[in-house]
Design a protein around this motif. Structure first.
Motif, PDB file in Angstrom:
ATOM      1  N   THR A 143       0.836  -1.200   0.000  1.00  0.00           N
ATOM      2  CA  THR A 143       0.000   0.000   0.000  1.00  0.00           C
ATOM      3  C   THR A 143       0.870   1.248   0.000  1.00  0.00           C
ATOM      4  O   THR A 143       2.003   1.234   0.483  1.00  0.00           O
ATOM      5  CB  THR A 143      -0.888   0.062   1.267  1.00  0.00           C
ATOM      6  OG1 THR A 143      -0.028   0.003   2.413  1.00  0.00           O
ATOM      7  CG2 THR A 143      -1.896  -1.065   1.313  1.00  0.00           C
ATOM      8  N   ASP A 197      -4.507   5.923  -0.259  1.00  0.00           N
ATOM      9  CA  ASP A 197      -5.264   6.766   0.658  1.00  0.00           C
ATOM     10  C   ASP A 197      -4.363   7.895   1.153  1.00  0.00           C
ATOM     11  O   ASP A 197      -3.153   7.866   0.927  1.00  0.00           O
ATOM     12  CB  ASP A 197      -5.830   5.951   1.830  1.00  0.00           C
ATOM     13  CG  ASP A 197      -4.742   5.324   2.681  1.00  0.00           C
ATOM     14  OD1 ASP A 197      -3.664   5.021   2.135  1.00  0.00           O
ATOM     15  OD2 ASP A 197      -4.951   5.153   3.885  1.00  0.00           O
ATOM     16  N   THR A 215       0.425   5.187   1.203  1.00  0.00           N
ATOM     17  CA  THR A 215      -0.365   6.214   1.879  1.00  0.00           C
ATOM     18  C   THR A 215       0.384   7.539   1.777  1.00  0.00           C
ATOM     19  O   THR A 215       1.599   7.563   1.947  1.00  0.00           O
ATOM     20  CB  THR A 215      -0.547   5.841   3.376  1.00  0.00           C
ATOM     21  OG1 THR A 215      -1.221   4.589   3.436  1.00  0.00           O
ATOM     22  CG2 THR A 215      -1.351   6.894   4.129  1.00  0.00           C
TER      23      THR A 215
END
Ligand code: FAD
Ligand code: AMP
Lengths: 317, 246
Positions: free
Chosen positions: B57, B82, B59
């Protein structure tokens, strides 16, 4: 109480940046009636540093690599032992790996890229460049311990009086977490950030095959070569030569720009040069507004004349 | 791999630089704000490339007011999964680093990527300060980054050349030119960015150690001295005898 100066040295020669940092530290110390302690590592010529502006030299012989964490522990330990109020670094690549860490560790305010000595008339204020040289800012440090990372080439070097004591550092600095596998020298010439004279060229040179003259002029003047961003992006020149907002920021004594338009992003990396000379065939090129000397002309005609004049100058001196 | 990318908002590279409030504040009037180029072109894009190759991921985190949200959406449009906004108005690099450290300290990121510097503040401080606060290694000017298993291999600009280094994850990296190529967000990315999570967390109480008290514009340049092209050699002479720089 003292002023601490962090020194990076390789081999037996004390680098110009180190001399500048020592001069800076000396001036800060004199202004507050205290002494200068230089802290260094590896095979640094500690005796030579002592003969310059330091009253005392602390050297950590066991530290061999640029491990930011080990060096931070070293500087912090010496700062605490000496009761240092001001710690001086150079705003170069190693300085950037260590100075902010020391500041965070000691809860000391940092001025990164100082261009003046501290002004203590009103608190403790130091001037620095911001907005990529398009403005300057006064930063006030409010913490008891202060970290100043000095911009290279912002203070004239002064010789010291000599006679320092040299001490070996014996404290525990932990193990290095960074392992250096390989070191590649960036060509034989002078590294760009340290060069006093820089000859730089842009898209006006038409192609990589036309750089021989640029290199020759730089060599004759004892300088380094640089280039604009598109030139590096098109791989005409290596990327470490790219100067400007997104490349290297330099502040040599003399910057000669050939066939570079002078876009604002280019100027952001070179506008701190002491003297700027511009060669461009377009009289409207924005670079002339930022220049001290200008020639409106074709690079392919002007450059040979500059080389000839540089050869003549060299022969005379 | 869990990656955190530090995204800062800066005035567009062509913005007119002016100040208000008796020269204590940047005048943002009429100025377009962008993602700091080092954060966008190098840190964020390299994080996405590593994720595309190895999974994980990405971020983004920004310390700033609600006015930074358009910039944060740009990072999401380019491809971050995100975003986090720490709601605070920092006045110094150390405050930024403390805010990010407070957020990141118990999140176990494998890799934290920052830009080598912001183009407005030009400190090159936040990444190193954050690394110190989290007790992680930090390399300030990195032009290449690869990760294999739990080891990062990096090419770092150092005095006089390049060092190839190996460091075990986790670590903090200052990202510079060479690491990746700029990516222009496509329509799909821009649409997707609207619905990607943007979490706002309150700022922590931080220690203030330095602050900018006043801005100045640099002294104006004197008029440029023109030399005729057919007498170009004169330039070298003037640089030597008049300017005394060669
Ligand atoms: C976010 C951002 C960041 C950027 N960062 C940088 C950066 O860090 N560094 C950088 O350099 N650029 C940067 N740029 C790019 C910048 O905007 C310019 O596009 C770039 O500097 C132009 O390079 P140049 O002057 O070599 O080429 P050009 O703009 O093409 O100019 C060439 C010049 O050469 C002159 N010329 C042509 N032929 C001759 C001749 N025979 N003799 C003499 N003169 C001749 C022309 O008159 C012209 O002025 C950035 C752009 C953006 C958007
Ligand atoms: N307000 C901020 N929010 C998030 N990241 C930031 C902020 N300011 C700086 N950074 C990060 O830290 C890097 C170095 O910033 P600086 O120390 O200001 O030169 C930037 O390239 C960003 O990646």
């Amino acid at each position: 109480m003292s002023v601490l100066v962090f020194i990076e040295t390789r081999g037996t020669k004390v680098a110009k940046a180190a001399l500048e940092a020592l001069t800076y530290g000396r001036k800060v110390a004199d202004a507050s009636g205290t002494t200068v302690t230089a802290v260094t590592f590896g095979d640094a010529p500690a005796d030579q540093l002592g003969a310059l502006s330091a009253n005392k030299v602390v050297v950590a012989r066991a530290v061999k690599t640029d491990d930011g964490q080990q060096l931070t522990k070293l500087v912090s330990a010496v700062a605490q032992a000496e009761g240092a109020q001001v710690i001086v670094f150079t705003q170069d690549n190693l300085g950037k790996a260590v100075a902010p860490r020391v500041a965070a560790r000691l809860k000391a305010g940092q001025v990164a890229g100082a261009i003046t000595l501290p002004d203590t008339a009103n608190g403790f204020r130091v001037k620095r460049n911001v907005f990529s040289g398009k403005a300057q800012a006064w930063v006030e440090i409010t913490s008891p311990t202060k970290v100043i990372s000095m911009m290279p080439n912002s203070i004239p070097i002064e010789a010291g009086t000599g006679g320092a004591t040299v001490e070996e550092f014996s404290g525990d600095l932990g193990t290095a977490r960074i392992t250096v596998k390989e070191t590649r020298a960036a060509g034989a010439g002078i590294p760009l950030p340290e060069a006093e004279i820089v000859v730089s060229a842009g898209r006006g040179m038409k192609g990589p095959e036309n750089w021989a003259g640029v290199e020759e002029l730089a060599k004759l003047l004892g300088g380094a070569t640089a280039c604009s961003r598109p030139v590096a992006d098109m791989h005409w020149r290596p990327h470490h030569e790219h100067v400007g907002q997104t490349g290297v920021a330099i502040r040599p004594n003399c910057y000669i720009a050939i066939g570079i338009s002078g876009a604002i992003q280019h100027l952001a990396g070179v506008n701190q040069s002491k003297v700027i000379a511009v060669i461009n065939k377009d009289p409207e090129a924005p670079f002339f507004k930022a220049a001290d000397y200008g020639i409106v002309g074709d690079a392919f005609e002007v450059l040979p004349k500059l080389i000839e004049a540089a050869k003549k100058l060299k022969a005379e001196h | 791999m869990k990656t955190l990318v530090l995204i800062s908002q800066v005035p567009d590279t062509t913005a007119r630089i002016a100040f208000t409030n008796s020269n204590t504040q940047f005048d943002g009037n009429g100025v377009t704000f962008i993602v700091n180029p080092y954060d966008e072109w190098y840190a964020l894009v390299r994080a996405l490339e590593l994720k595309e190759a190895q999974g994980g991921t990405v971020t983004s985190i920004t310390v700033g007011g609600v006015d930074t949200e358009a910039t944060i959406r740009k990072a999401l449009a380019i491809g971050a999964d995100d975003a986090v906004r720490v709601d605070a108005q920092p006045n110094d690099a150390f405050e930024v680093a403390e805010q990010i450290a407070a957020y990141a300290k118990d999140k176990a990121y494998d890799l934290i990527l920052a830009g080598k510097e912001t183009i407005d503040h030009n400190g090159g401080q936040v990444g190193a300060m954050l690394a110190e606060l989290l007790d992680l290694p930090y390399l300030p000017v990195v032009s290449k980054l690869d990760v294999a298993g739990t080891t990062a291999t990096l090419e770092c600009d150092v005095k006089g050349g390049v060092e190839v280094c190996e460091v075990a994850l986790p670590l903090v990296v200052g990202c510079a030119k060479g690491m990746a190529e700029q990516r222009i967000p496509n329509m799909r990315g821009i649409m997707a960015a609207r619905t990607k999570p943007l979490t706002v967390v309150p700022g922590a109480t931080v220690e203030v150690t330095a602050r900018t008290v006043a801005f100045e514009l640099p002294p104006a340049k004197q008029a440029c001295k023109m030399i005729p092209a057919d007498d170009a050699g004169k330039l070298i002479e003037l640089l030597h005898t008049e300017a005394k720089v060669i």
